[in-house]
Design a protein around this motif. Structure first.
Motif, PDB file in Angstrom:
ATOM      1  N   VAL A  75       0.847  -1.188   0.000  1.00  0.00           N
ATOM      2  CA  VAL A  75       0.000   0.000   0.000  1.00  0.00           C
ATOM      3  C   VAL A  75       0.888   1.244   0.000  1.00  0.00           C
ATOM      4  CG1 VAL A  75      -1.805   1.227   1.277  1.00  0.00           C
ATOM      5  CG2 VAL A  75      -1.718  -1.272   1.353  1.00  0.00           C
ATOM      6  N   SER A  76       0.518   2.242  -0.775  1.00  0.00           N
ATOM      7  CA  SER A  76       1.240   3.510  -0.798  1.00  0.00           C
ATOM      8  C   SER A  76       1.090   4.200   0.558  1.00  0.00           C
ATOM      9  CB  SER A  76       0.682   4.405  -1.893  1.00  0.00           C
ATOM     10  OG  SER A  76       1.216   5.707  -1.783  1.00  0.00           O
ATOM     11  N   VAL A  77       2.130   4.920   0.986  1.00  0.00           N
ATOM     12  CA  VAL A  77       2.029   5.668   2.251  1.00  0.00           C
ATOM     13  C   VAL A  77       0.984   6.774   2.149  1.00  0.00           C
ATOM     14  CG1 VAL A  77       4.345   5.213   3.126  1.00  0.00           C
ATOM     15  CG2 VAL A  77       3.984   7.151   1.636  1.00  0.00           C
ATOM     16  N   ASP A  78       0.671   7.203   0.932  1.00  0.00           N
ATOM     17  CA  ASP A  78      -0.339   8.248   0.740  1.00  0.00           C
ATOM     18  C   ASP A  78      -1.741   7.766   1.118  1.00  0.00           C
ATOM     19  OD1 ASP A  78       1.696   9.856  -0.216  1.00  0.00           O
ATOM     20  OD2 ASP A  78       1.356   9.251  -2.297  1.00  0.00           O
ATOM     21  N   LYS A  79      -1.964   6.464   1.138  1.00  0.00           N
ATOM     22  CA  LYS A  79      -3.278   5.895   1.473  1.00  0.00           C
ATOM     23  C   LYS A  79      -3.555   5.947   2.971  1.00  0.00           C
ATOM     24  CE  LYS A  79      -4.296   4.430  -2.698  1.00  0.00           C
ATOM     25  NZ  LYS A  79      -5.426   4.881  -3.449  1.00  0.00           N
ATOM     26  N   ILE A  80      -2.526   6.135   3.777  1.00  0.00           N
ATOM     27  CA  ILE A  80      -2.692   6.165   5.232  1.00  0.00           C
ATOM     28  C   ILE A  80      -2.521   7.611   5.696  1.00  0.00           C
ATOM     29  CG2 ILE A  80      -1.791   5.333   7.438  1.00  0.00           C
ATOM     30  CD1 ILE A  80      -1.005   2.761   5.948  1.00  0.00           C
ATOM     31  N   GLU A  81      -3.571   8.142   6.250  1.00  0.00           N
ATOM     32  CA  GLU A  81      -3.639   9.556   6.610  1.00  0.00           C
ATOM     33  C   GLU A  81      -2.544   9.972   7.590  1.00  0.00           C
ATOM     34  OE1 GLU A  81      -6.608  12.351   9.205  1.00  0.00           O
ATOM     35  OE2 GLU A  81      -7.509  10.755   8.027  1.00  0.00           O
ATOM     36  N   GLY A  82      -1.773  10.991   7.181  1.00  0.00           N
ATOM     37  CA  GLY A  82      -0.759  11.582   8.056  1.00  0.00           C
ATOM     38  C   GLY A  82       0.536  10.801   8.182  1.00  0.00           C
ATOM     39  N   LEU A  83       0.632   9.654   7.573  1.00  0.00           N
ATOM     40  CA  LEU A  83       1.816   8.798   7.743  1.00  0.00           C
ATOM     41  C   LEU A  83       3.062   9.424   7.130  1.00  0.00           C
ATOM     42  CD1 LEU A  83       2.533   6.079   9.008  1.00  0.00           C
ATOM     43  CD2 LEU A  83       2.211   5.030   6.786  1.00  0.00           C
ATOM     44  N   ASP A  84       2.921   9.996   5.947  1.00  0.00           N
ATOM     45  CA  ASP A  84       4.064  10.607   5.269  1.00  0.00           C
ATOM     46  C   ASP A  84       4.555  11.848   6.008  1.00  0.00           C
ATOM     47  OD1 ASP A  84       5.898  10.245   3.284  1.00  0.00           O
ATOM     48  OD2 ASP A  84       4.777  11.326   1.751  1.00  0.00           O
ATOM     49  N   LYS A  85       3.656  12.536   6.707  1.00  0.00           N
ATOM     50  CA  LYS A  85       4.056  13.720   7.472  1.00  0.00           C
ATOM     51  C   LYS A  85       4.745  13.331   8.779  1.00  0.00           C
ATOM     52  CE  LYS A  85       0.554  16.752   5.596  1.00  0.00           C
ATOM     53  NZ  LYS A  85      -0.702  17.448   5.822  1.00  0.00           N
ATOM     54  N   LYS A  86       4.230  12.297   9.431  1.00  0.00           N
ATOM     55  CA  LYS A  86       4.808  11.870  10.707  1.00  0.00           C
ATOM     56  C   LYS A  86       6.149  11.174  10.511  1.00  0.00           C
ATOM     57  CE  LYS A  86       3.626   9.733  15.060  1.00  0.00           C
ATOM     58  NZ  LYS A  86       2.554   9.187  15.877  1.00  0.00           N
ATOM     59  N   TYR A 109       0.136  -3.631   9.583  1.00  0.00           N
ATOM     60  CA  TYR A 109       0.688  -2.675   8.623  1.00  0.00           C
ATOM     61  C   TYR A 109       2.114  -2.354   9.051  1.00  0.00           C
ATOM     62  CZ  TYR A 109      -4.107  -2.103   7.134  1.00  0.00           C
ATOM     63  OH  TYR A 109      -5.377  -2.331   6.660  1.00  0.00           O
ATOM     64  N   ILE A 110       3.073  -2.536   8.151  1.00  0.00           N
ATOM     65  CA  ILE A 110       4.495  -2.363   8.471  1.00  0.00           C
ATOM     66  C   ILE A 110       5.084  -1.261   7.596  1.00  0.00           C
ATOM     67  CG2 ILE A 110       6.753  -3.495   8.502  1.00  0.00           C
ATOM     68  CD1 ILE A 110       5.146  -6.167   8.778  1.00  0.00           C
ATOM     69  N   LEU A 111       5.818  -0.345   8.231  1.00  0.00           N
ATOM     70  CA  LEU A 111       6.493   0.739   7.516  1.00  0.00           C
ATOM     71  C   LEU A 111       7.944   0.806   7.998  1.00  0.00           C
ATOM     72  CD1 LEU A 111       6.386   3.375   5.724  1.00  0.00           C
ATOM     73  CD2 LEU A 111       5.937   4.584   7.867  1.00  0.00           C
ATOM     74  N   TYR A 112       8.847   1.080   7.067  1.00  0.00           N
ATOM     75  CA  TYR A 112      10.260   1.304   7.397  1.00  0.00           C
ATOM     76  C   TYR A 112      10.583   2.768   7.125  1.00  0.00           C
ATOM     77  CZ  TYR A 112      10.763  -3.737   7.477  1.00  0.00           C
ATOM     78  OH  TYR A 112      10.632  -5.062   7.792  1.00  0.00           O
ATOM     79  N   ARG A 121      11.596   0.034  12.078  1.00  0.00           N
ATOM     80  CA  ARG A 121      10.445  -0.726  11.568  1.00  0.00           C
ATOM     81  C   ARG A 121       9.289  -0.471  12.524  1.00  0.00           C
ATOM     82  NH1 ARG A 121       7.914  -5.790  12.652  1.00  0.00           N
ATOM     83  NH2 ARG A 121       7.212  -6.840  10.755  1.00  0.00           N
ATOM     84  N   ILE A 122       8.187   0.059  11.997  1.00  0.00           N
ATOM     85  CA  ILE A 122       7.007   0.242  12.835  1.00  0.00           C
ATOM     86  C   ILE A 122       5.904  -0.676  12.322  1.00  0.00           C
ATOM     87  CG2 ILE A 122       7.570   2.593  13.495  1.00  0.00           C
ATOM     88  CD1 ILE A 122       5.453   3.569  11.537  1.00  0.00           C
ATOM     89  N   ALA A 123       5.051  -1.088  13.232  1.00  0.00           N
ATOM     90  CA  ALA A 123       3.944  -1.984  12.869  1.00  0.00           C
ATOM     91  C   ALA A 123       2.676  -1.555  13.593  1.00  0.00           C
ATOM     92  CB  ALA A 123       4.297  -3.422  13.233  1.00  0.00           C
ATOM     93  N   TYR A 124       1.572  -1.503  12.832  1.00  0.00           N
ATOM     94  CA  TYR A 124       0.227  -1.250  13.356  1.00  0.00           C
ATOM     95  C   TYR A 124      -0.519  -2.573  13.310  1.00  0.00           C
ATOM     96  CZ  TYR A 124       0.957   3.709  12.118  1.00  0.00           C
ATOM     97  OH  TYR A 124       1.430   4.986  11.994  1.00  0.00           O
ATOM     98  N   ASN A 125      -1.154  -2.953  14.380  1.00  0.00           N
ATOM     99  CA  ASN A 125      -2.005  -4.149  14.387  1.00  0.00           C
ATOM    100  C   ASN A 125      -3.458  -3.720  14.535  1.00  0.00           C
ATOM    101  OD1 ASN A 125       0.062  -6.094  14.204  1.00  0.00           O
ATOM    102  ND2 ASN A 125       0.478  -5.903  16.391  1.00  0.00           N
ATOM    103  N   SER A 135      -1.727   8.715  13.739  1.00  0.00           N
ATOM    104  CA  SER A 135      -1.844   8.945  15.178  1.00  0.00           C
ATOM    105  C   SER A 135      -2.131   7.657  15.946  1.00  0.00           C
ATOM    106  CB  SER A 135      -2.950   9.971  15.449  1.00  0.00           C
ATOM    107  OG  SER A 135      -4.193   9.464  14.978  1.00  0.00           O
ATOM    108  N   PHE A 136      -2.342   6.572  15.233  1.00  0.00           N
ATOM    109  CA  PHE A 136      -2.641   5.282  15.846  1.00  0.00           C
ATOM    110  C   PHE A 136      -1.420   4.774  16.635  1.00  0.00           C
ATOM    111  CE2 PHE A 136      -5.570   1.843  16.033  1.00  0.00           C
ATOM    112  CZ  PHE A 136      -4.798   0.691  16.155  1.00  0.00           C
ATOM    113  N   ASN A 137      -1.667   4.028  17.730  1.00  0.00           N
ATOM    114  CA  ASN A 137      -0.563   3.461  18.505  1.00  0.00           C
ATOM    115  C   ASN A 137       0.130   2.359  17.708  1.00  0.00           C
ATOM    116  OD1 ASN A 137      -1.029   5.062  20.720  1.00  0.00           O
ATOM    117  ND2 ASN A 137      -2.461   3.628  21.637  1.00  0.00           N
ATOM    118  N   TYR A 138       1.409   2.370  17.691  1.00  0.00           N
ATOM    119  CA  TYR A 138       2.192   1.406  16.916  1.00  0.00           C
ATOM    120  C   TYR A 138       3.371   0.929  17.740  1.00  0.00           C
ATOM    121  CZ  TYR A 138       5.029   5.556  16.193  1.00  0.00           C
ATOM    122  OH  TYR A 138       5.772   6.676  16.399  1.00  0.00           O
ATOM    123  N   GLY A 139       3.900  -0.203  17.344  1.00  0.00           N
ATOM    124  CA  GLY A 139       5.113  -0.726  17.954  1.00  0.00           C
ATOM    125  C   GLY A 139       6.278  -0.474  17.011  1.00  0.00           C
ATOM    126  N   SER A 140       7.448  -0.249  17.561  1.00  0.00           N
ATOM    127  CA  SER A 140       8.600   0.012  16.708  1.00  0.00           C
ATOM    128  C   SER A 140       9.845  -0.676  17.250  1.00  0.00           C
ATOM    129  CB  SER A 140       8.852   1.518  16.586  1.00  0.00           C
ATOM    130  OG  SER A 140       9.276   2.038  17.830  1.00  0.00           O
TER     131      SER A 140
END
Length: 190
Positions: A75-86, A109-112, A121-125, A135-140
């Motif tokens: 999935v593109s980072v643009d599809k997840i609100e605010g992710l590219d800014k944070k 959802y995993i982002l590097y 590496r962050i992950a949203y479950n 703004s969702f809580n994630y593990g990193s």
């Protein structure tokens, strides 16, 4: 007439010229040995730095490749609100993994991204497939250090290939660029 035997018997020690000559010859032998030793120590340290950067880089590339290969969706980072800014210094896409057996964290959802000189590496479950927000809580966790640039990673949607390119730099200035082409077998949402 004096002969050599008489001269040596009368001699109680070394003359100043003999001592200077021995010191000069000894320094001619010892100085290059210390130079070679110093060069060897510097070469070993430089080799260790190169190995450290290489091991970090190879670990990061393999880890990210395994996540991509086991993805159920890219999935593109643009599809997840605010992710590219944070997380502005990211690889440009999010990896979605679906765990059919789990109820509480079915969608991961995993982002590097790069933070300082590390790849994080962050992950949203989530329970549902609805995209999370930044703004969702994630593990990193820190994947590796010595990261210099991760922004050169590109996705070729038409051919379903991710061109993973990571640059690493040791504190001493030692640089390394690692590249890998990964064929994507899952859907891509861009």
């Amino acid at each position: 007439m004096l002969n050599l035997r008489d001269i040596y018997r009368k001699s109680d020690g070394f003359t100043l010229i003999e001592v200077i000559l021995v010191l000069f010859i000894s320094s001619i032998i010892i100085i290059p040995i210390f130079s070679i030793l110093g060069f060897s120590i510097k070469s070993c340290a430089k080799g260790d730095e190169k190995d450290q950067v290489m091991m970090n880089g190879r670990y990061a590339i393999e880890y990210i490749k395994n996540d991509i290969k086991s993805a159920d969706k890219i999935v593109s980072v643009d599809k997840i609100e605010g992710l590219d800014k944070k997380f502005p210094n990211n690889i440009g896409f999010v990896i979605l993994k679906i765990n059919e057996e789990s109820i509480s964290d079915k969608y991961t959802y995993i982002l590097y991204y790069k933070k300082n000189s590390s790849i994080i590496r962050i992950a949203y479950n989530l329970v549902n497939e609805k995209y999370p927000t930044a703004s969702f809580n994630y593990g990193s966790n820190e994947l590796c250090e010595f990261a210099d640039c991760i922004n050169n990673t590109k996705i070729d949607i038409e051919n379903s290939i991710i061109y993973l390119e990571l640059d690493f730099k040791h504190n001493s200035g030692e640089r390394l660029r690692l590249k890998s082409d990964i064929y994507i077998r899952c859907p891509i949402e861009y």
